[in-house]
Design an enzyme around this catalytic site. Structure first.
Site, PDB file in Angstrom:
ATOM      1  N   SER A   1     -11.307  -6.744   8.942  1.00 45.36           N
ATOM      2  CA  SER A   1     -12.433  -6.086   8.309  1.00 45.36           C
ATOM      3  C   SER A   1     -13.105  -7.110   7.430  1.00 45.36           C
ATOM      4  CB  SER A   1     -11.896  -4.936   7.461  1.00 45.36           C
ATOM      5  OG  SER A   1     -12.951  -4.324   6.779  1.00 45.36           O
TER       6      SER A   1
ATOM      7  N   ARG B   1       0.838  -1.198   0.000  1.00 44.45           N
ATOM      8  CA  ARG B   1       0.000   0.000   0.000  1.00 44.45           C
ATOM      9  C   ARG B   1       0.871   1.245   0.000  1.00 44.45           C
ATOM     10  NH1 ARG B   1      -5.027  -2.158   3.843  1.00 44.45           N
ATOM     11  NH2 ARG B   1      -5.255  -4.082   2.629  1.00 44.45           N
TER      12      ARG B   1
ATOM     13  N   GLU C   1      -7.920  -0.963  14.274  1.00 44.73           N
ATOM     14  CA  GLU C   1      -8.505  -1.941  13.363  1.00 44.73           C
ATOM     15  C   GLU C   1      -7.523  -3.079  13.067  1.00 44.73           C
ATOM     16  OE1 GLU C   1     -10.026  -0.253   9.706  1.00 44.73           O
ATOM     17  OE2 GLU C   1      -9.819  -2.201   8.708  1.00 44.73           O
TER      18      GLU C   1
ATOM     19  N   ARG D   1      -0.512  -5.874  12.048  1.00 43.76           N
ATOM     20  CA  ARG D   1      -1.356  -5.442  13.164  1.00 43.76           C
ATOM     21  C   ARG D   1      -1.562  -6.554  14.186  1.00 43.76           C
ATOM     22  NH1 ARG D   1      -5.562  -1.091  10.337  1.00 43.76           N
ATOM     23  NH2 ARG D   1      -3.885   0.238   9.548  1.00 43.76           N
TER      24      ARG D   1
ATOM     25  N   ARG E   1       0.736   1.311  10.078  1.00 42.16           N
ATOM     26  CA  ARG E   1       0.470   1.685   8.683  1.00 42.16           C
ATOM     27  C   ARG E   1       1.775   1.557   7.913  1.00 42.16           C
ATOM     28  NH1 ARG E   1      -4.002   3.736   6.969  1.00 42.16           N
ATOM     29  NH2 ARG E   1      -4.750   4.407   9.010  1.00 42.16           N
TER      30      ARG E   1
END
Length: 458
Positions: A383, A291, A380, A421, A306
């Site tokens: 998801s 990403r 988070e 994460r 991130r």
RNA sequence: GGAGCGGUGUCCGAGCGGUCUAAGGAGGCGGUCUUGAAAACCGCUGUGCCGAAAGGCACCGAGGGUUCGAAUCCCUCCUGCUCCGCCA
């Protein structure tokens, strides 16, 4: 029929226009919410766009659709005349009649060429506008603009309490010599990291722990390519181009580094008609995820939270339309099981309309407690989205129903384990006063150790 | 990366400018016959779009071109196989 290529695509990131055009043609006419649905449910579609704070012009789509149909009907009539004209010349006929027919055929040829040009333009404009229209949202999804409007629906465990001042994973990782950010910054850039020593084993343990659970649930396991073609990304609902895109494009290839295995798993059956009896298909894929995270700098992006690259185990389901709500529930329960099994406190959030993303009909996030994040915060970790037929339309995935008709399947995805994460959650929640990390019992068999302590040089 | 040969319906496979409304098989579905089955025979058997329907149009790997007319001729690309080169 010719498709206009992506005019907005910067030259450096696109394959030859011919290539892109050819690939897109395969999914021609499928890259949108059903036009007819938009036209016939105009008010609902407009409300949905507003609820999601997106920009899309449903009125324009409806009118372009009608215009396109008119043109197409006219075109078909002319084509029929052309076919009849050609058929009339099959056998032996008088020269004079033949001349007359040829003249008529020539005139028809011109008319058809003009109509085709008009149809192409309308089609391209319709496609461009329709692409902007998001999926409809679940009526139960909370209406709101940002993540603060998300609705907490469940909590498992309570935020971890410490008898000492807890550290964050960045500090713990460096002190234990299991994560190296500084060298990665020098070698690869910011937001990259090396895992080191037991950090390597811990990541692999998380992957294997998740895979074992999924295997028991009947998922078919994959490791997937880390690269996918632009049209697959588009089909899944990603925007591979532009300054705001979160996707890395590979120059001159028409391919991208995937941001999630949702892309490669969702592309797996693109262009297929599935057997109804095989549904639901439950897939699990391990991949790297890339990403760009453009503009995401700052203290909130410190550490593993991130990053530009991480490893993830992703779940993906293809199912019958009537089953997708149920499957969505199942995916969420699996995510809960995975994090409950680790003993990590988390809450479940029903994502609001403005935070859904264009393909999702409904989305649940699991947010794990991260003691080191701003002094303790939910972050988070997974998801799961029900994308209904949005992706199936774009990627052309159908099943043959009992009435003999081919219908679009529903497609869903969910995170089983995002390692970066996951690592944060384990490291921060299981830290001890002496700076070591006690492994969750479920991971010990996979790790081969029960505590991470710094390896002393011999 | 280079050379050669291919890509046709669910599958195999013919097709070389108008008779393709795609031959012929195989498979599948329905029927006749049979105590039942097999065999034989008859019929049906792709997808998308527009349309209330009737019907129409498009699709022979993809895109473009030639032609009154293209599965068929020309160009470009993709893809498969074989050989060579390179390589973990």
């Amino acid at each position: 029929m010719r498709i206009l290529p992506f005019s907005t695509c910067p030259p450096s990131t696109r394959a030859s226009p011919v290539l892109v055009e050819q690939r897109l043609a395969r999914y021609y006419g499928r890259t949108m919410l059903d036009h007819k649905f938009v036209r016939d449910n105009l008010e609902a579609v407009k409300k949905n766009i507003a609820d999601r704070y997106m920009k899309a012009d449903a009125d324009l789509v409806a009118s372009l659709y009608d215009k396109r149909n008119e043109t197409l009907t006219a075109l078909d009539e002319q084509r029929k005349k052309r076919n009849d004209n050609a058929a009339a010349m099959k056998g032996k006929i008088e020269a004079a009649i033949r001349e007359k027919l040829i003249a008529e055929g020539k005139a028809l040829k011109e008319t058809i060429a003009e109509l085709e040009k008009g149809a192409e333009e309308l089609e391209a404009r319709l496609l461009e506008e329709a692409r902007k229209i998001p999926n409809m949202a679940h009526p139960g999804a909370p209406v709101g603009k940002e993540d603060k409007d998300n609705l907490e629906v469940k909590r498992v465990g309570e935020p971890t309490k410490f008898d000492f001042q807890p550290k964050d994973h960045v500090q713990l990782g460096q002190e234990l010599d299991i994560i190296d950010f500084d060298t990665a910054t020098r070698v690869s850039g910011t937001k990259f990291y090396y895992l080191k020593n037991q950090g390597v084993i811990l990541e692999l343990a998380l992957v294997r722990y998740a895979l074992d659970i999924l295997m028991k649930k009947g998922f078919t396991l994959f490791t997937t390519p880390d690269v996918a073609k632009t049209e697959i990304l588009e089909g899944i609902g990603f925007n591979p181009r532009g300054a705001e895109s979160n996707i890395y494009s590979i120059e001159g290839e028409g391919t991208c580094l995937i941001g999630t295995a949702e892309i490669t798993l969702g592309g797996y059956y693109s262009g297929s008609v599935l057997d109804k009896k095989d549904l639901p298909l439950m897939l699990a894929g391990v991949s790297h995820c890339f990403r760009r995270e453009a503009g995401a700098a700052g203290q909130f992006s410190k550490g593993l939270y991130r990053v530009h690259q991480f490893t993830k185990v992703e779940m993906f389901a293809y199912c019958l339309p009537e089953d997708s709500d149920k499957i969505h529930e199942q995916l969420r329960l699996i995510e809960e099981e995975i994090f409950s099994g680790l003993g990590i406190p988390f809450r479940v959030v029903d994502t609001c309309t403005g935070d859904l993303g264009a393909p999702a009909y409904r989305k649940w996030d699991l947010e794990a407690w991260m003691p080191g994040r701003n002094g303790g915060e939910w972050g988070e970790v997974t998801s799961t989205s029900n994308c209904t037929d949005f992706q199936a339309r774009r990627l052309n995935v159908k099943f043959k129903d009992d009435d003999g008709k081919n219908k679009y399947v529903h497609m869903l995805n969910g995170t089983a384990m995002a390692c970066s994460r996951g690592l944060i959650s384990v490291i921060e929640n299981f830290q001890q006063e002496d700076g070591t990390i006690k492994m969750p019992a479920a991971l010990v068999p996979y790790c081969g150790f029960d505590t991470i302590r710094k390896i002393e040089k011999k």
